[in-house]
Design an enzyme around this catalytic site. Structure first.
Site, PDB file in Angstrom:
ATOM      1  N   ARG A   1       0.795  -1.227   0.000  1.00 15.89           N
ATOM      2  CA  ARG A   1       0.000   0.000   0.000  1.00 15.89           C
ATOM      3  C   ARG A   1       0.833   1.286   0.000  1.00 15.89           C
ATOM      4  O   ARG A   1       0.604   2.181  -0.815  1.00 15.89           O
ATOM      5  CB  ARG A   1      -0.931   0.036   1.222  1.00 15.89           C
ATOM      6  CG  ARG A   1      -2.153  -0.815   1.077  1.00 15.89           C
ATOM      7  CD  ARG A   1      -2.532  -1.447   2.401  1.00 15.89           C
ATOM      8  NE  ARG A   1      -1.529  -2.446   2.736  1.00 15.89           N
ATOM      9  CZ  ARG A   1      -1.579  -3.712   2.319  1.00 15.89           C
ATOM     10  NH1 ARG A   1      -2.606  -4.119   1.629  1.00 15.89           N
ATOM     11  NH2 ARG A   1      -0.618  -4.592   2.598  1.00 15.89           N
ATOM     12  N   THR A   2       1.767   1.386   0.928  1.00 19.39           N
ATOM     13  CA  THR A   2       2.491   2.659   1.072  1.00 19.39           C
ATOM     14  C   THR A   2       3.306   2.940  -0.187  1.00 19.39           C
ATOM     15  O   THR A   2       3.294   4.058  -0.711  1.00 19.39           O
ATOM     16  CB  THR A   2       3.408   2.608   2.314  1.00 19.39           C
ATOM     17  OG1 THR A   2       2.652   2.070   3.406  1.00 19.39           O
ATOM     18  CG2 THR A   2       3.907   3.990   2.694  1.00 19.39           C
TER      19      THR A   2
ATOM     20  N   LYS B   1      26.156  -4.195  -1.079  1.00 20.32           N
ATOM     21  CA  LYS B   1      27.633  -4.159  -0.972  1.00 20.32           C
ATOM     22  C   LYS B   1      28.085  -3.486   0.318  1.00 20.32           C
ATOM     23  O   LYS B   1      29.267  -3.285   0.545  1.00 20.32           O
ATOM     24  CB  LYS B   1      28.212  -3.394  -2.169  1.00 20.32           C
ATOM     25  CG  LYS B   1      27.814  -3.970  -3.517  1.00 20.32           C
ATOM     26  CD  LYS B   1      28.289  -3.040  -4.635  1.00 20.32           C
ATOM     27  CE  LYS B   1      27.549  -3.318  -5.935  1.00 20.32           C
ATOM     28  NZ  LYS B   1      27.660  -2.204  -6.889  1.00 20.32           N
TER      29      LYS B   1
ATOM     30  N   ARG C   1      11.207   4.176   3.306  1.00 26.21           N
ATOM     31  CA  ARG C   1      10.804   3.173   4.316  1.00 26.21           C
ATOM     32  C   ARG C   1      12.050   2.389   4.682  1.00 26.21           C
ATOM     33  O   ARG C   1      12.784   1.930   3.802  1.00 26.21           O
ATOM     34  CB  ARG C   1       9.732   2.223   3.784  1.00 26.21           C
ATOM     35  CG  ARG C   1       9.511   1.055   4.757  1.00 26.21           C
ATOM     36  CD  ARG C   1       8.354   0.183   4.423  1.00 26.21           C
ATOM     37  NE  ARG C   1       7.100   0.854   4.728  1.00 26.21           N
ATOM     38  CZ  ARG C   1       5.925   0.226   4.762  1.00 26.21           C
ATOM     39  NH1 ARG C   1       5.849  -1.078   4.524  1.00 26.21           N
ATOM     40  NH2 ARG C   1       4.825   0.887   5.031  1.00 26.21           N
TER      41      ARG C   1
ATOM     42  N   HIS D   1       4.937   5.590  11.685  1.00 25.42           N
ATOM     43  CA  HIS D   1       4.445   5.476  10.304  1.00 25.42           C
ATOM     44  C   HIS D   1       3.507   6.674  10.129  1.00 25.42           C
ATOM     45  O   HIS D   1       2.289   6.543  10.083  1.00 25.42           O
ATOM     46  CB  HIS D   1       3.710   4.143  10.133  1.00 25.42           C
ATOM     47  CG  HIS D   1       3.478   3.723   8.713  1.00 25.42           C
ATOM     48  ND1 HIS D   1       3.665   4.571   7.632  1.00 25.42           N
ATOM     49  CD2 HIS D   1       3.066   2.540   8.195  1.00 25.42           C
ATOM     50  CE1 HIS D   1       3.374   3.912   6.513  1.00 25.42           C
ATOM     51  NE2 HIS D   1       3.007   2.685   6.834  1.00 25.42           N
TER      52      HIS D   1
HETATM   53  N1   CP Z   1      -0.238  -0.151   5.899  1.00 27.61           N
HETATM   54  C1   CP Z   1       0.971  -0.369   5.346  1.00 27.61           C
HETATM   55  O1   CP Z   1       1.998   0.248   5.702  1.00 27.61           O
HETATM   56  O2   CP Z   1       0.953  -1.330   4.377  1.00 27.61           O
HETATM   57  P1   CP Z   1       2.181  -1.715   3.455  1.00 27.61           P
HETATM   58  O3   CP Z   1       3.218  -2.375   4.348  1.00 27.61           O
HETATM   59  O4   CP Z   1       1.639  -2.641   2.416  1.00 27.61           O
HETATM   60  O5   CP Z   1       2.755  -0.462   2.875  1.00 27.61           O
END
Ligand code: CP
Length: 316
Positions: A59-60, A89, A112, A140
């Site tokens: 999703r993100t 590396k 991320r 998050h």
């Molecule tokens: N909700 C969420 O962070 O989903 P993903 O890990 O799929 O991005």
């Protein structure tokens, strides 16, 4: 005034008022209107957005890429940083960030990463704003924004909410960010944490929240189901148990809390069930057809809120 302009967005505690949130939600509503009406709106034409993911995501990752592309940006999207970049590396996060800025000319970087302080490090070593797409077990922040946008749209208010956060409150980063955001912007709300004893929310977080909001901690639902405006289910996060060599504990705890159709029916008729997804058994598929199931709309909110955030950071 656009309070997001030119700034990194790396932690939810950067939000200081409900006015800032409502400003972003107004922009998200505009984005939604444009997308639904098929209106091409490209304020980021000429800008470059680099999306770098060191952890798996559906999703993100896709919603940031879609958001940036819909706004007209040129997008460099790498979701396999740990298998197909020079990270393999041994390159440091700092050097990778310097490199990406040089090689892509990024105006904004979405990151991320498994380390809690990764976005802070990234933001400290180069000039382009950094947006945290999920860092370690800590934060998050864009998920919290889209979660609150969903709650605001479904419940019709930011205040006086009874929110029950369920599951892995130790490793889960979404509940920590959402609870902090509620404490910052919502008045007269109550947060109830429901988890096994082993997966309780960190003590420091609970202490900090209690200074601003009513907080209860439980190891079973009790009356929380009937009283909740929002039940926010979460997955028990296998990857962190694996890292700590505790897979037996994971197997014991992973399905302690399951939302069944019968439980959903016990909720208020206007109560909602949320989940950041992915789910791995903690909401039965039979719940999906219940009108309280809000997790698919919640996921869709991610596109509009991320469009709003990217536009707000990059356009005055
Ligand atoms: N909700 C969420 O962070 O989903 P993903 O890990 O799929 O991005």
């Amino acid at each position: 005034m656009n309070s997001y302009y030119g700034k990194s967005f790396i932690a939810i505690n950067q939000i200081t008022s409900s006015a800032e949130i409502l400003q972003l939600f107004t922009t998200a509503d505009e984005m939604k209107k444009n997308v639904e009406a098929g209106i091409v709106h490209e304020p980021l034409k000429g800008k470059t957005v680099s999306v770098l993911f060191y952890q798996p995501s559906t999703r993100t990752f896709t919603s940031f890429v879609a958001a940036a592309k819909r706004l007209g940006a040129y997008v460099i999207a790498l979701n396999e940083m740990t298998s197909f970049s020079s990270v393999v590396k041994g390159e440091s996060l700092e050097d990778t960030m310097r490199s990406i800025r040089q090689t892509t000319g990024a105006d904004l970087i979405v990151l991320r990463h498994p380390e809690d302080n990764s976005s802070e490090i990234a933001a400290s070593i180069q000039e382009a704003p950094v947006v945290n797409g999920g860092s370690g077990t800590a934060d998050h922040p864009t998920q919290a924004l889209l979660d609150l946008y969903t709650i605001y749209n479904k419940c019709g208010r930011l205040d006086n909410l009874n929110i029950v956060l369920v599951g892995d409150l130790k490793y889960g980063r979404t509940i920590k960010s959402l609870a902090q955001l509620i404490a910052i912007v919502s008045k007269k709300s109550k947060i109830t944490f429901v988890s096994p004893e082993e997966l309780k929310a960190p003590k420091e977080l609970v202490k900090e929240l209690r200074e601003k909001v009513d907080v209860a901690q439980k190891t079973s639902f009790g009356h929380a189901l009937e009283e909740a405006d929002v039940i926010y289910m979460t997955r028990v996060q296998k990857e962190w148990f694996e890292k700590e060599g505790k897979l037996e504990e994971y197997e014991r705890l992973r399905l302690k809390f399951i939302m069944t159709p019968q439980m959903a029916e016990k909720m208020k008729t206007d109560g909602i069930i949320m989940h950041p997804l992915p789910r791995v058994g903690e909401i039965m598929q039979e719940v999906d057809s219940n009108p309280r199931a809000a997790y698919f709309d919640q996921m869709r909110s991610g596109l509009y809120v991320r469009m709003a955030l990217l536009k707000s950071i990059l356009v005055k």
